[in-house]
Design an enzyme around this catalytic site. Structure first.
Site, PDB file in Angstrom:
ATOM      1  CD  GLN A 121      -3.406  -1.093  -0.308  1.00 16.84           C
ATOM      2  OE1 GLN A 121      -3.391   0.677  -0.759  1.00 16.84           O
ATOM      3  NE2 GLN A 121      -3.324  -2.346  -0.470  1.00 16.84           N
ATOM      4  CB  SER A 122       4.330   1.875  -1.562  1.00 17.62           C
ATOM      5  OG  SER A 122       4.790   3.352  -1.477  1.00 17.62           O
ATOM      6  CG  ASN A 123       0.560   6.904   1.148  1.00 15.24           C
ATOM      7  OD1 ASN A 123      -0.539   6.241   0.437  1.00 15.24           O
ATOM      8  ND2 ASN A 123       0.908   6.422   2.092  1.00 15.24           N
ATOM      9  CB  ALA A 127       5.462   2.592  -4.699  1.00 15.40           C
TER      10      ALA A 127
END
Ligand SMILES: *Cc1c(COP(=O)(O)O)cnc(C)c1O
Length: 313
Positions: free
Chosen positions: A72-74, A76
């Site tokens: 869920q990396s913002n 990325a």
């Protein structure tokens, strides 16, 4: 003194204002810097870092831009959005951790058509080796951005943010931000030392990495790029991780509810909710004077709000 090239991605300066209801509730002047409203996808702190990092990618003639993080990396998601706007091809090599389903930021990754590869590892060496393997397979040149965009160049984005805040003329006593990979805190600490004398930075840790080592290293690295020898400014670390990185905490959820009810502002369970819970904790412990100006850096994260199962919260 800063001559590093940037691409323009965000809408800066972002808004900054005093929160009247929150100030009344916490007994001090609570201000917010809305880097969540910086105008790329769902916004967030990674945009300021990417303005430097993607300029560097362009300067190096990269065709592929790769970065990493958890599912869920913002960071990325925003790297994909920024790269696509510049005509660079994003490949997100993510750790198979957290919520990998097509929820939250994964929805945006899919809508953007960003290529996502999951690797079942906790080792960044393995991730970077996979990035090299993919680039070799394609026969294309790659620019690799570390987790969170937290290297000395990316850190300059938050030095700029502090200069932007200083231009408002408001004098701050405290600045509170989330600390996940360290670059935002490091840039904030260095930038505050340079442009906001008297402001003490508290970095609310939302992961269990050794930030007492990581943050000073990034401060020194960014200061080195700028050719300043500000030394290592004093700052505070506050452990707000709770049950674990990206796992919602009760304190964080309480802070999310408080901010939404009092000010109509959305925080997220992974970073900004836990960081604001840190600010609330300090206020309740009497760390702020009634006439202090306390600034909360809203670093974004809206995509992550829609990933966990809130039936449990
Ligand atoms: C990445 C992130 C942070 C933490 O910033 P770092 O520079 O990685 O420490 C804070 N808030 C949000 C919403 C983020 O995505």
């Amino acid at each position: 003194m800063n001559t590093y090239p940037k691409v323009s991605l965000g809408l800066f300066p972002t808004p900054m204002y005093r929160l009247p209801n929150m100030s009344r509730a916490l007994g001090t002047n609570v201000w917010i810097k809305r880097d969540d409203l910086c105008g790329v996808a769902l916004g967030g702190n990674k945009v300021r870092k990417l303005e430097y990092l993607l300029a560097d990618a362009q300067a190096q003639g990269a065709e592929l831009v790769m970065t990493t993080g958890q599912a869920q990396s913002n960071h990325a998601m925003l790297t994909a959005a920024g790269a696509l706007r510049l005509g660079l091809e994003p490949v997100l090599v993510l750790k198979k951790r957290g919520i990998c389903a097509c929820r939250g930021n994964q929805i945006l990754n899919r809508l953007m058509g960003a290529e996502v590869r999951f690797v079942d590892t906790d080792s960044y060496d393995t991730i970077y080796a996979e990035m090299d393997r993919i680039a070799a397979e394609r026969g294309k040149s790659v620019y690799k951005i570390p987790c969170g965009g937290s290297n000395p160049l990316g850190t300059l984005g938050y030095v700029d943010c502090m200069r932007e805040i200083a231009e408002s003329g408001v004098r701050f006593d405290h600045i509170v931000c989330a600390c996940g990979s360290g670059g935002t805190a490091a840039g904030t600490i260095l930038g505050a030392a340079l442009f906001l004398p008297g402001a003490r930075v508290t970095a609310a840790m939302v992961d269990s990495d050794p930030f007492d080592r990581i943050v000073p290293e990034l401060v020194r690295g960014a200061a080195g790029l700028l050719g300043t020898d500000a030394g290592l400014p004093a700052f505070d670390l506050l452990d707000m991780c709770g049950p674990g990185y990206s796992i919602p905490s009760e304190a964080g959820n309480e802070a999310i509810r408080l901010m939404l009810r009092l000010e109509g502002i959305v925080l997220d369970p992974c970073y900004t909710g836990k960081a604001f819970a840190g600010l609330v904790q300090l206020a309740r412990a009497g760390a702020f004077q009634p006439d202090d100006n306390v600034l909360f850096l809203h670093t974004g994260g809206a995509g992550g709000l829609f990933a966990p199962d809130w039936e449990q919260a």
